[in-house]
Design a protein around this motif. Sequence first.
Motif, PDB file in Angstrom:
ATOM      1  N   VAL A   1       0.858  -1.192   0.000  1.00 36.09           N
ATOM      2  CA  VAL A   1       0.000   0.000   0.000  1.00 36.09           C
ATOM      3  C   VAL A   1       0.893   1.241   0.000  1.00 36.09           C
ATOM      4  CG1 VAL A   1      -1.743   1.289   1.286  1.00 36.09           C
ATOM      5  CG2 VAL A   1      -1.838  -1.216   1.243  1.00 36.09           C
ATOM      6  N   CYS A   2       0.695   2.110  -0.989  1.00 29.53           N
ATOM      7  CA  CYS A   2       1.467   3.371  -1.067  1.00 29.53           C
ATOM      8  C   CYS A   2       0.664   4.439  -0.311  1.00 29.53           C
ATOM      9  CB  CYS A   2       1.653   3.776  -2.531  1.00 29.53           C
ATOM     10  SG  CYS A   2       2.356   5.442  -2.709  1.00 29.53           S
ATOM     11  N   PRO A   3       1.155   4.870   0.850  1.00 28.90           N
ATOM     12  CA  PRO A   3       0.366   5.822   1.662  1.00 28.90           C
ATOM     13  C   PRO A   3       0.057   7.115   0.929  1.00 28.90           C
ATOM     14  CG  PRO A   3       2.446   5.213   2.774  1.00 28.90           C
ATOM     15  CD  PRO A   3       2.471   4.559   1.429  1.00 28.90           C
ATOM     16  N   ASN A   4       0.949   7.546   0.050  1.00 29.70           N
ATOM     17  CA  ASN A   4       0.706   8.793  -0.676  1.00 29.70           C
ATOM     18  C   ASN A   4      -0.454   8.673  -1.660  1.00 29.70           C
ATOM     19  OD1 ASN A   4       2.791  10.959   0.023  1.00 29.70           O
ATOM     20  ND2 ASN A   4       3.964   9.055  -0.011  1.00 29.70           N
ATOM     21  N   MET A   5      -0.575   7.506  -2.282  1.00 28.34           N
ATOM     22  CA  MET A   5      -1.668   7.289  -3.232  1.00 28.34           C
ATOM     23  C   MET A   5      -3.020   7.272  -2.521  1.00 28.34           C
ATOM     24  SD  MET A   5      -1.113   6.968  -6.476  1.00 28.34           S
ATOM     25  CE  MET A   5       0.282   6.941  -7.594  1.00 28.34           C
ATOM     26  N   LYS A   6      -2.989   7.024  -1.208  1.00 28.08           N
ATOM     27  CA  LYS A   6      -4.254   6.910  -0.462  1.00 28.08           C
ATOM     28  C   LYS A   6      -4.667   8.232   0.182  1.00 28.08           C
ATOM     29  CE  LYS A   6      -4.142   2.604  -1.561  1.00 28.08           C
ATOM     30  NZ  LYS A   6      -4.418   2.405  -2.993  1.00 28.08           N
ATOM     31  N   LYS A   7      -3.929   9.309  -0.117  1.00 33.88           N
ATOM     32  CA  LYS A   7      -4.271  10.598   0.495  1.00 33.88           C
ATOM     33  C   LYS A   7      -5.490  11.250  -0.150  1.00 33.88           C
ATOM     34  CE  LYS A   7       0.173  11.814   2.469  1.00 33.88           C
ATOM     35  NZ  LYS A   7       1.364  12.659   2.392  1.00 33.88           N
ATOM     36  N   THR A   8      -5.801  10.846  -1.391  1.00 35.61           N
ATOM     37  CA  THR A   8      -6.957  11.451  -2.063  1.00 35.61           C
ATOM     38  C   THR A   8      -8.250  10.912  -1.462  1.00 35.61           C
ATOM     39  OG1 THR A   8      -5.638  11.193  -4.074  1.00 35.61           O
ATOM     40  CG2 THR A   8      -7.892  11.988  -4.354  1.00 35.61           C
ATOM     41  N   THR A   9      -9.175  11.819  -1.157  1.00 31.98           N
ATOM     42  CA  THR A   9     -10.515  11.404  -0.706  1.00 31.98           C
ATOM     43  C   THR A   9     -11.551  12.176  -1.521  1.00 31.98           C
ATOM     44  OG1 THR A   9     -10.661  13.172   0.932  1.00 31.98           O
ATOM     45  CG2 THR A   9      -9.711  11.065   1.697  1.00 31.98           C
ATOM     46  N   PRO A  10     -12.780  11.661  -1.616  1.00 24.77           N
ATOM     47  CA  PRO A  10     -13.826  12.410  -2.331  1.00 24.77           C
ATOM     48  C   PRO A  10     -14.027  13.794  -1.721  1.00 24.77           C
ATOM     49  CG  PRO A  10     -14.518  10.146  -1.991  1.00 24.77           C
ATOM     50  CD  PRO A  10     -13.240  10.316  -1.206  1.00 24.77           C
TER      51      PRO A  10
END
Length: 303
Positions: free
Chosen positions: A259-268
């Motif tokens: 899991v790339c934490p930076n890729m998961k920073k986007t939220t709706p």
Amino acid sequence: MDERETAARIAALAKERGTVILAHNYQPPEIQDLADFTGDSLELARKAAGVDAREILFCGVRFMAETAAILNPGRTVLMPDESAGCPMADMIDAAALRALKAEHPGALCVCYVNSTAEVKAECDICVTSGNAERVMARFPADRETIFVPDRHLGSHVAGLLGRRYVLWPGYCPTHARLTADAIARARAAHPGAVVMVHPECPADVRAAADQVLATGAMCAYARTSPAAEFIVGTETGILHRLRRENPGKTFHPADGCLVCPNMKKTTPQKMLESLETGTVRVEVPEETARKARRAIDAMLAAS
Ligand code: 13P
Ligand code: SF4
């Protein structure tokens, strides 16, 4: 506002503002579902180069949004969370690259697209994992070549082409967590499944795989392969797209740690705020952008 209301508001605002929403294959499922187009770095760069919109909302990490901004000097590029970076891209800066070039005068200088705009500005050409072999094959085998920042992609391409490159010791911290033991365990749990891994994986992991592919190529391979079961050795966000495009096939993560934490920073919610406020604008200084564009344009022309 619930999820459906947020999604409807994002769609309405994007339409009103003339915004196209681009998302990388590693983005969370709900972001991919809100995007107009989801793809790998090469597909997104191509899309950004040909986009017919006033504005781009880029859901990914900073170097990808910078690439879109460099290719679209007249358009606004927004990022929902400006802190979403790529640690590998930050493992070399322009000063360090200039020092390396000084040690190898006359060498061809190639950067992986996972690099800052300042580093691209120092390079002759840039590549993505989806076109690196094709692009690098065009250069003479006896030309000394520097490749930054990913030592794994660099050694993978050097191996495919039977060449030696001057490599920078950069790496992706997410893909570095995948081990050959984890691949062996996944194979034991799912006998007969095809193992696909990303070229950012270490050499022993690549050697343990059946296919070494960029994320866009993984999607194409899964679609056309007669196999029905796959072990996926890259960031787990891609599983959403693979499962959506291949409802009759089964996809297992090679390891849950991918899991790339930076890729998961986007939220709706952050996407909505971006569209409501017109922030955060991704801007690359003009001179840097002009030089970096040469390297990106050379890649797009060669691939
Ligand atoms: P792709 O170009 O294969 O989508 O990879 C981008 C990336 O950041 C891999 O970690
Ligand atoms: Fe960078 Fe690795 Fe995340 Fe890709 S997965 S954006 S290379 S840190």
